[in-house]
Enzyme design. Structure first.
Site, PDB file in Angstrom:
ATOM      1  N   HIS A 236       0.822  -1.215   0.000  1.00  0.00           N
ATOM      2  CA  HIS A 236       0.000   0.000   0.000  1.00  0.00           C
ATOM      3  C   HIS A 236       0.859   1.269   0.000  1.00  0.00           C
ATOM      4  O   HIS A 236       0.695   2.163  -0.826  1.00  0.00           O
ATOM      5  CB  HIS A 236      -0.879   0.067   1.257  1.00  0.00           C
ATOM      6  CG  HIS A 236      -1.770  -1.102   1.478  1.00  0.00           C
ATOM      7  ND1 HIS A 236      -2.966  -1.260   0.834  1.00  0.00           N
ATOM      8  CD2 HIS A 236      -1.657  -2.172   2.305  1.00  0.00           C
ATOM      9  CE1 HIS A 236      -3.559  -2.362   1.256  1.00  0.00           C
ATOM     10  NE2 HIS A 236      -2.777  -2.938   2.146  1.00  0.00           N
TER      11      HIS A 236
HETATM   12  C1  BDR Z   1      -2.710   0.959   5.492  1.00  0.00           C
HETATM   13  O1  BDR Z   1      -2.914   0.415   6.792  1.00  0.00           O
HETATM   14  C2  BDR Z   1      -1.705  -0.013   7.341  1.00  0.00           C
HETATM   15  O2  BDR Z   1      -1.841  -1.271   7.951  1.00  0.00           O
HETATM   16  C3  BDR Z   1      -0.701  -0.024   6.219  1.00  0.00           C
HETATM   17  O3  BDR Z   1       0.574   0.325   6.716  1.00  0.00           O
HETATM   18  C4  BDR Z   1      -1.219   0.991   5.255  1.00  0.00           C
HETATM   19  O4  BDR Z   1      -0.719   2.276   5.543  1.00  0.00           O
HETATM   20  C5  BDR Z   1      -3.479   0.121   4.494  1.00  0.00           C
HETATM   21  O5  BDR Z   1      -4.842   0.146   4.794  1.00  0.00           O
END
Ligand code: BDR
Ligand code: CA
Length: 303
Positions: A236
């Site tokens: 992500h």
């Molecule tokens: C986001 O949530 C976190 O767990 C990850 O680091 C990312 O920033 C994804 O939904």
């Protein structure tokens, strides 16, 4: 070179994003600020410090920031990245203090310090955790975030289900009021929601190639990703960094992005409207192979 401040909550995909940023000569990482998110802020800040040391950048200052969201007394954390936020992978080295002499210690103050400096209007803020630090800085200095060249934000789920509730993605859900403050701050917003980051999927071959690299950084990152990939094989947080390097990998549309910040089942839900004043570019399309090859090329440069 693009000057950037990275606000994060490492977090394994945050670790990959930090690695991509410091391995890229196009980016000048001025500071890293940390927030409670994946884990409490004392852990995310210590992780950021140790990651930057591992990546050969002990000079980049790290500032710890908000320990809780604006509206709730406790941080909304998760265990997707393990108890220590890095999948239990040892990075070696001692934890160093994160406050840096010469700059205000709190993350929101460090952000304000940079944005109010002559560099401010050239600074890109990359945010990959709950938006509490950005909101605190904006509340303290109204108009501050609009000074930034842009805010590159990983957060939200616009036209797809959330990953923490049916309606919401983790970063917006963890502090919806802060997301509201940031989205309405009049800043230039480039938002990378789950719609696009759900396409940032690593493949077994890509992970095997990373694991085959002999460097300490590659070994540590591959070990983390092997743990993380069992729960969430998506990179992500690398997306808002990669878009600074290769914007052509991403496609999307502009509109008026708003987040439901009121407590309830829809909190953290965001929608892009085509009426009213445009406040954001929202990305929904990704050249996944292009992202993975960019990352492989850049991660190979780390020590
Ligand atoms: C986001 O949530 C976190 O767990 C990850 O680091 C990312 O920033 C994804 O939904
Ligand atoms: Ca994150």
């Amino acid at each position: 070179m693009t000057a950037v401040l990275i606000d994060c909550d490492p977090g394994i995909d945050d670790a990959l994003a930090l690695a991509l940023a410091v391995a890229s000569p196009e980016l000048d990482v001025r500071a890293v600020t940390c927030v409670a998110g994946n884990r409490p802020v004392a852990i995310t800040a210590a992780n950021a410090r140790r990651l930057l040391d591992l990546f050969g950048r002990p000079d980049i200052p790290v500032h710890a920031g908000a320990a809780r969201p604006l509206l709730y007394p406790q941080a909304r954390t998760n265990l997707v990245h393990g108890e220590d936020g890095l999948g239990g992978v040892s990075l070696g080295g001692d934890a160093r203090p994160v406050a840096t002499p010469g700059l205000a210690a709190h993350a929101a103050d460090a952000l304000a310090h940079l944005l109010l400096s002559p560099l401010g209007t050239d600074l890109t803020v990359v945010a990959m955790g709950p938006l509490t630090n950005l909101a605190l800085a904006e509340i303290r200095h109204p108009g501050l975030l609009a000074r930034a060249r842009s805010l590159h934000i990983m957060g939200g789920a616009a036209h797809c289900p959330g990953n923490v509730t049916p309606a919401a993605e983790f970063n917006f859900w963890a502090d919806p009021a802060a997301a509201h403050v940031v989205l309405t701050a009049g800043a230039k917003l480039e938002v990378f929601p789950l719609d696009v980051t759900s396409q940032a999927a690593m493949t077994p071959a890509w992970l095997a190639a990373l694991a085959a690299q002999p460097t300490r950084s590659a070994q540590a990152l591959a070990a983390m990703l092997a743990v993380y990939g069992e729960q969430d094989p998506l990179l992500h947080d690398a997306c808002p960094v990669a878009a600074l390097l290769r914007p052509q990998l991403f496609s999307g549309r502009t509109g008026r992005l708003e987040v439901d910040w009121r407590p309830g089942p829809d909190e953290g839900c965001c929608r892009l409207h085509q009426d009213g004043e445009v406040n954001a570019a929202l990305y929904t399309g990704l050249d996944t192979d292009g992202l993975l090859s960019l990352m492989a090329e850049r991660l190979a440069r780390l020590p």
